[in-house]
Design an enzyme around this catalytic site. Structure first.
Site, mmCIF file in Angstrom:
data_model
loop_
_atom_site.group_PDB
_atom_site.id
_atom_site.type_symbol
_atom_site.label_atom_id
_atom_site.label_comp_id
_atom_site.label_asym_id
_atom_site.label_seq_id
_atom_site.Cartn_x
_atom_site.Cartn_y
_atom_site.Cartn_z
ATOM 1 N N GLU A 188 0.832 -1.195 0.000
ATOM 2 C CA GLU A 188 0.000 0.000 0.000
ATOM 3 C C GLU A 188 0.869 1.249 0.000
ATOM 4 O O GLU A 188 1.987 1.259 0.524
ATOM 5 C CB GLU A 188 -0.931 0.000 1.221
ATOM 6 C CG GLU A 188 -1.987 -1.088 1.142
ATOM 7 C CD GLU A 188 -2.895 -1.151 2.359
ATOM 8 O OE1 GLU A 188 -3.957 -1.797 2.260
ATOM 9 O OE2 GLU A 188 -2.553 -0.567 3.406
ATOM 10 N N CYS A 196 3.512 8.676 0.989
ATOM 11 C CA CYS A 196 4.169 7.682 1.833
ATOM 12 C C CYS A 196 4.455 6.462 0.981
ATOM 13 O O CYS A 196 3.527 5.844 0.448
ATOM 14 C CB CYS A 196 3.277 7.305 3.012
ATOM 15 S SG CYS A 196 3.055 8.621 4.227
ATOM 16 N N CYS A 234 6.562 -6.481 6.830
ATOM 17 C CA CYS A 234 7.599 -5.869 7.661
ATOM 18 C C CYS A 234 8.059 -6.869 8.704
ATOM 19 O O CYS A 234 7.244 -7.595 9.287
ATOM 20 C CB CYS A 234 7.059 -4.612 8.343
ATOM 21 S SG CYS A 234 8.302 -3.723 9.323
ATOM 22 N N CYS A 269 6.228 -4.339 15.293
ATOM 23 C CA CYS A 269 5.849 -3.395 16.350
ATOM 24 C C CYS A 269 4.409 -3.678 16.773
ATOM 25 O O CYS A 269 3.536 -3.920 15.926
ATOM 26 C CB CYS A 269 6.000 -1.963 15.861
ATOM 27 S SG CYS A 269 7.716 -1.517 15.469
ATOM 28 N N CYS A 329 1.317 -1.766 15.139
ATOM 29 C CA CYS A 329 1.319 -1.535 13.686
ATOM 30 C C CYS A 329 0.716 -2.710 12.936
ATOM 31 O O CYS A 329 1.159 -3.857 13.082
ATOM 32 C CB CYS A 329 2.753 -1.295 13.211
ATOM 33 S SG CYS A 329 2.888 -0.995 11.441
ATOM 34 N N GLY A 352 6.966 -1.534 5.642
ATOM 35 C CA GLY A 352 8.341 -2.003 5.689
ATOM 36 C C GLY A 352 9.286 -1.051 6.401
ATOM 37 O O GLY A 352 8.950 0.090 6.701
ATOM 38 N N GLU A 353 10.482 -1.530 6.662
ATOM 39 C CA GLU A 353 11.549 -0.763 7.302
ATOM 40 C C GLU A 353 12.593 -0.414 6.243
ATOM 41 O O GLU A 353 13.326 -1.283 5.759
ATOM 42 C CB GLU A 353 12.176 -1.587 8.433
ATOM 43 C CG GLU A 353 13.503 -1.086 8.953
ATOM 44 C CD GLU A 353 13.510 0.390 9.337
ATOM 45 O OE1 GLU A 353 14.347 1.133 8.797
ATOM 46 O OE2 GLU A 353 12.677 0.798 10.169
ATOM 47 N N SER A 410 11.722 7.353 7.042
ATOM 48 C CA SER A 410 11.201 7.005 8.359
ATOM 49 C C SER A 410 11.708 5.624 8.754
ATOM 50 O O SER A 410 11.533 4.650 8.016
ATOM 51 C CB SER A 410 9.669 7.029 8.345
ATOM 52 O OG SER A 410 9.152 6.652 9.598
ATOM 53 N N ASN A 414 -4.407 5.781 16.137
ATOM 54 C CA ASN A 414 -5.701 5.520 15.525
ATOM 55 C C ASN A 414 -6.160 4.127 15.932
ATOM 56 O O ASN A 414 -5.492 3.137 15.628
ATOM 57 C CB ASN A 414 -5.604 5.591 13.991
ATOM 58 C CG ASN A 414 -5.299 6.984 13.510
ATOM 59 O OD1 ASN A 414 -6.168 7.843 13.510
ATOM 60 N ND2 ASN A 414 -4.055 7.225 13.118
ATOM 61 N N CYS A 418 -1.227 6.489 10.230
ATOM 62 C CA CYS A 418 -0.038 5.849 10.782
ATOM 63 C C CYS A 418 -0.374 4.522 11.459
ATOM 64 O O CYS A 418 -1.256 4.449 12.296
ATOM 65 C CB CYS A 418 0.625 6.776 11.796
ATOM 66 S SG CYS A 418 2.176 7.422 11.220
#
Length: 344
Positions: free
Chosen positions: A91, A104, A111, A115, A118, A162-163, A194, A292, A335
């Site tokens: 996405e 973004c 990922c 976390c 997330c 992803g990171e 990020s 959120n 986010c």
């Protein structure tokens, strides 16, 4: 068959001259058609002779990620579900910002960081995205904006799925492609990476001088970070902050600290005071993001009063802090909400 979008400009020149036996200027023509004009069909590249166009079709292609679904929020935020050639889905989100849009970008399918707040982390890691798959998101978003007579795309944040620093080699190639004036022509000053923060990779990114980082910190101490970001916390928070203090910056530049406020978890006044101490003297600004509420997650949003109290404590400590307005929550584009639909 090679996708020409996966090649940097230098790699495209090598491919054209050594693999196809073409003069170097043909690579420049192809580059401009693909990146500046957003053309993926060789037949539409009118300054290239037809026999050469036919030869190109036999050996290569210009393949964009396929837009499988588009959702538009009440606030104008638009989320794209892209399908890659191998069926992987990612996405990407474009966000209206006055006279321009910001995007973004995803750098991985899924990922590995896991976390706890997330949705992308629930997918697990599938694979890294290629140069063309990352920048293809930009091409598709730019065409969407042009087709709908919307303001242009000006800013990029590698903040989707992803990171980014776990796909560092490709990220650096992408950052090198962005500012090409005969291509996308997006300045490094309008690009931000990020990341949860890996000290060694941050040093490599800093040495490249091609982007500033936005650090997904989300906790003011090691123990709490281990609780909510267990894999990111493999690197001690003190080592992360030390790497940030050493990050090369030009005058007036600052690192962005992203801090997701989780109601009752990390949003207490004592957390704000501890965060101010941790970041004392660092050239940075703090973006506070209210969580959120998302199904399958054990967290809730902070109250507006708690968020403002947190911000005020940081300001009293001499820090620059903003409460970032949440965008696209009604289409799960905010986010921590990105979670590509894996249904076939």
């Amino acid at each position: 068959m090679i996708n020409l979008l996966d090649l940097t400009r230098t790699e495209l020149e090598t491919f054209c001259t050594q693999e196809l036996g073409l003069p170097r200027f043909r690579a420049e023509q192809l580059w401009q058609w693909m990146w500046q004009k957003g053309v993926a069909d060789f037949d539409a590249m009118t300054n290239i002779a037809k026999p050469l166009r036919e030869a190109l079709k036999e050996k290569c292609e210009v393949r964009w990620p396929e837009i499988e679904k588009t959702q538009v929020s009440e606030d104008g935020t638009t989320k794209f579900l892209f399908r890659m050639q191998d069926g992987k889905r990612i996405e990407s989100v474009i966000i209206p910002m006055h006279d321009r849009y910001s995007q973004c970008l995803s750098t991985q399918a899924g990922c590995a960081m896991g976390c706890t707040f997330c949705n992308t982390g629930l997918m697990g890691f599938e694979r890294n995205l290629t140069h063309g798959e990352i920048l293809g998101q930009v091409l598709a978003a730019r065409k969407h904006l042009e087709d709908n007579d919307l303001p242009p795309l000006k800013n990029l944040v590698f903040m989707g799925m992803g990171e980014p620093l776990l796909n560092l080699d490709t990220l650096l190639r992408v950052l090198g492609t962005l500012p090409d004036t005969k291509g996308l022509n997006i300045s490094w000053r309008r690009s931000m990476v990020s990341t949860v923060g890996f000290p060694d990779q941050l040093r490599t990114l800093g040495d490249s001088e091609m982007a500033l980082p936005a650090i997904s910190l989300h906790a003011p101490n090691q123990a709490l970070r281990e609780q909510i970001m267990p894999k990111a916390a493999r690197f001690h928070i003190d080592d992360l902050v030390a790497a940030l203090r050493a990050y090369p910056m030009r005058p007036r530049e600052r690192i962005t600290i992203e801090y997701l406020l989780l109601g009752g978890v990390n949003d207490r006044p004592e957390h704000a005071r501890e965060l101010a101490t941790l970041l004392s003297g660092l050239r940075c600004k703090v973006n506070l993001i209210s969580y959120n509420a998302t199904e399958d997650m054990p967290y809730h949003a902070p109250s507006r009063e708690d968020a403002e109290a947190f911000q005020n404590i940081l300001k009293q400590k001499g820090m620059t802090a903003f409460i970032r307005r949440s965008m696209g929550a009604d289409i799960a584009a905010a986010c921590g909400q990105l979670k590509a639909d894996q249904a076939k």
